[in-house]
Design an enzyme around this catalytic site. Structure first.
Site, PDB file in Angstrom:
ATOM      1  N   GLN A  47      34.372  36.565  44.421  1.00  0.00           N
ATOM      2  CA  GLN A  47      36.261  36.843  43.944  1.00  0.00           C
ATOM      3  C   GLN A  47      36.841  37.628  45.047  1.00  0.00           C
ATOM      4  OE1 GLN A  47      33.620  38.110  42.443  1.00  0.00           O
ATOM      5  NE2 GLN A  47      34.426  39.647  40.712  1.00  0.00           N
ATOM      6  N   GLY A  48      35.963  38.695  45.276  1.00  0.00           N
ATOM      7  CA  GLY A  48      37.393  39.597  45.535  1.00  0.00           C
ATOM      8  C   GLY A  48      37.944  40.703  45.313  1.00  0.00           C
ATOM      9  N   ALA A  86      33.997  37.307  32.198  1.00  0.00           N
ATOM     10  CA  ALA A  86      35.465  36.858  31.066  1.00  0.00           C
ATOM     11  C   ALA A  86      36.136  37.338  32.270  1.00  0.00           C
ATOM     12  CB  ALA A  86      35.917  38.034  30.429  1.00  0.00           C
ATOM     13  N   ARG A  88      36.872  40.421  33.696  1.00  0.00           N
ATOM     14  CA  ARG A  88      37.844  41.281  33.220  1.00  0.00           C
ATOM     15  C   ARG A  88      37.299  42.588  34.348  1.00  0.00           C
ATOM     16  NH1 ARG A  88      33.420  44.151  33.212  1.00  0.00           N
ATOM     17  NH2 ARG A  88      34.117  46.065  31.876  1.00  0.00           N
ATOM     18  N   ALA A 283      48.358  44.329  36.274  1.00  0.00           N
ATOM     19  CA  ALA A 283      47.426  44.177  36.552  1.00  0.00           C
ATOM     20  C   ALA A 283      46.758  43.182  34.774  1.00  0.00           C
ATOM     21  CB  ALA A 283      46.718  43.965  38.148  1.00  0.00           C
ATOM     22  N   LYS A 284      46.603  42.172  35.279  1.00  0.00           N
ATOM     23  CA  LYS A 284      45.373  41.765  33.933  1.00  0.00           C
ATOM     24  C   LYS A 284      44.417  40.966  34.702  1.00  0.00           C
ATOM     25  CE  LYS A 284      49.560  39.133  32.241  1.00  0.00           C
ATOM     26  NZ  LYS A 284      49.961  39.058  30.944  1.00  0.00           N
ATOM     27  N   VAL A 286      42.976  37.130  36.851  1.00  0.00           N
ATOM     28  CA  VAL A 286      42.578  35.934  37.282  1.00  0.00           C
ATOM     29  C   VAL A 286      40.915  35.152  37.439  1.00  0.00           C
ATOM     30  CG1 VAL A 286      43.128  36.106  39.488  1.00  0.00           C
ATOM     31  CG2 VAL A 286      43.342  33.636  37.909  1.00  0.00           C
ATOM     32  N   GLU A 288      38.692  32.720  34.921  1.00  0.00           N
ATOM     33  CA  GLU A 288      38.087  31.132  34.338  1.00  0.00           C
ATOM     34  C   GLU A 288      39.507  30.666  34.534  1.00  0.00           C
ATOM     35  OE1 GLU A 288      36.718  34.469  33.236  1.00  0.00           O
ATOM     36  OE2 GLU A 288      35.116  33.761  32.881  1.00  0.00           O
TER      37      GLU A 288
END
Length: 341
Positions: A47-48, A86, A88, A283-284, A286, A288
């Site tokens: 996912q990087g 999740a 996270r 940041a939160k 992204v 799922e």
């Protein structure tokens, strides 16, 4: 006859679960040449995240990104991280790295304060320099200060940090409580074409608008959303595990159908960047969330096109034809195909 329709769906997804411990930790060392090494247990599974975490460290330390070395996913050397689950990693591991960097940066600032004649609280670090706030012409090389801190002051600029969102166990009686620390939101639109003679559905276009807090790396975020939408297409139209008497019958990609590059329609992605005060630089996350609205948007578009509501996924041509015949009162109408497990 081919009919076109558009559908929209939205989602809310939780980030940073709090109903049980959710920790991550990081180590940071600033070298005498002004570079830095970051150790984190967070695993990049494509996912990087390692790139995004390096960007967080570079910004927090004021060191160019190409001078950051990441050591990840080595249980012998790296501190604990709960895992790439999740959605996270950016939120939880990013906060741990921010804290580790703040500790190392404070040592550098305290050493630099003597040379610049100001308190450590009046300093900033950026682009490999430590500068006086509002007086950028007064500055010293971060590498020189790192060298002085270690070789003269005996204070190696290192840091260790961890982050665990406040654990708030749910009420065992009611199940009520605060299970997550923050949330992300998104809406997606699908445009489809339905062949009313064959039941075949073709996705013509997908549009996604996602809130993920501050996008640390917008290109990576867009890529994750595009990948998620393709997975959502598979969920909506082709992917189905067939189980008979406890046995999975389609055990290979020859008969478990996932979308290929030739199936991907034009996509448009936009980001709504609302920084979250609890996230690293706002940041939160992204991950799922990217695939959640896709299937309902496609199903709603099919309804808009031909007026039938399909309630079992995947929406195969057989199910569309059965629904159309049921709508029109044909004697063999009705969705009799079994749902997936």
């Amino acid at each position: 006859m081919r009919r076109r329709g558009r559908g929209v769906a939205w989602m809310a997804y939780p980030i940073g679960f709090t109903s049980y411990a959710n920790p991550s930790a990081a180590f940071v060392k600033v070298n005498q040449d002004g570079s830095a090494v970051v150790w984190t247990g967070a695993a990049d599974v494509g996912q990087g995240s390692t790139t995004a975490l390096a960007q967080i460290a570079a910004e927090a330390l004021g060191i160019p990104l190409d001078r950051i070395t990441m050591v990840t996913s080595d249980t012998l050397q790296t501190p604990m991280d709960l895992g790439s689950v999740a959605s996270r990693v950016t939120y939880i591991a990013g906060n741990a790295i921010m804290r580790a960097c703040a500790q190392a940066r404070q040592i550098l600032f305290e050493v630099a304060a003597e040379e610049l004649g100001v308190g450590a609280e009046g300093l900033l670090s950026r682009d490999g320099w430590i500068v006086v706030r509002d007086l950028p012409e007064r500055r010293v090389s971060l590498a020189d200060i790192a060298r002085k801190a270690e070789a003269v002051k005996g204070r190696p600029p290192i840091g260790a940090g961890s982050y665990n969102p406040p654990t708030t166990f749910l009420d065992p009686e009611t199940g009520h409580g605060k299970p997550y620390n923050t949330y992300v939101y998104a809406a997606q639109i699908a445009e489809v074409e339905v062949d009313t003679e064959t039941g075949q559905v073709q996705v013509l276009r997908l549009v996604a608008v996602h809130d993920c807090g501050r996008a640390i790396n917008p290109l990576l975020v867009e890529g994750q959303i595009q990948g998620g939408m393709v997975m959502g297409m598979g969920f909506a139209l082709t992917e189905e595990m067939v189980v008979q008497e406890g046995r999975v019958l389609n055990t290979s990609f020859a008969d478990y159908l996932i979308p290929t590059a030739t199936d991907v329609p034009p996509m448009a992605v936009d980001l709504v960047e609302m920084p979250d005060p609890t996230g690293p630089f706002g940041a939160k996350g992204v991950g799922e969330p990217a695939l959640l609205p896709t299937a309902p948007a496609i199903v709603n578009a099919i309804y808009d096109a031909v007026g039938v509501r399909i309630r079992n996924l995947p929406v195969t041509a057989e199910r569309v034809l059965a629904a159309l015949r049921a709508r029109d009162g044909a004697p063999d109408g009705g969705d009799r195909t079994p749902s997936g497990s």
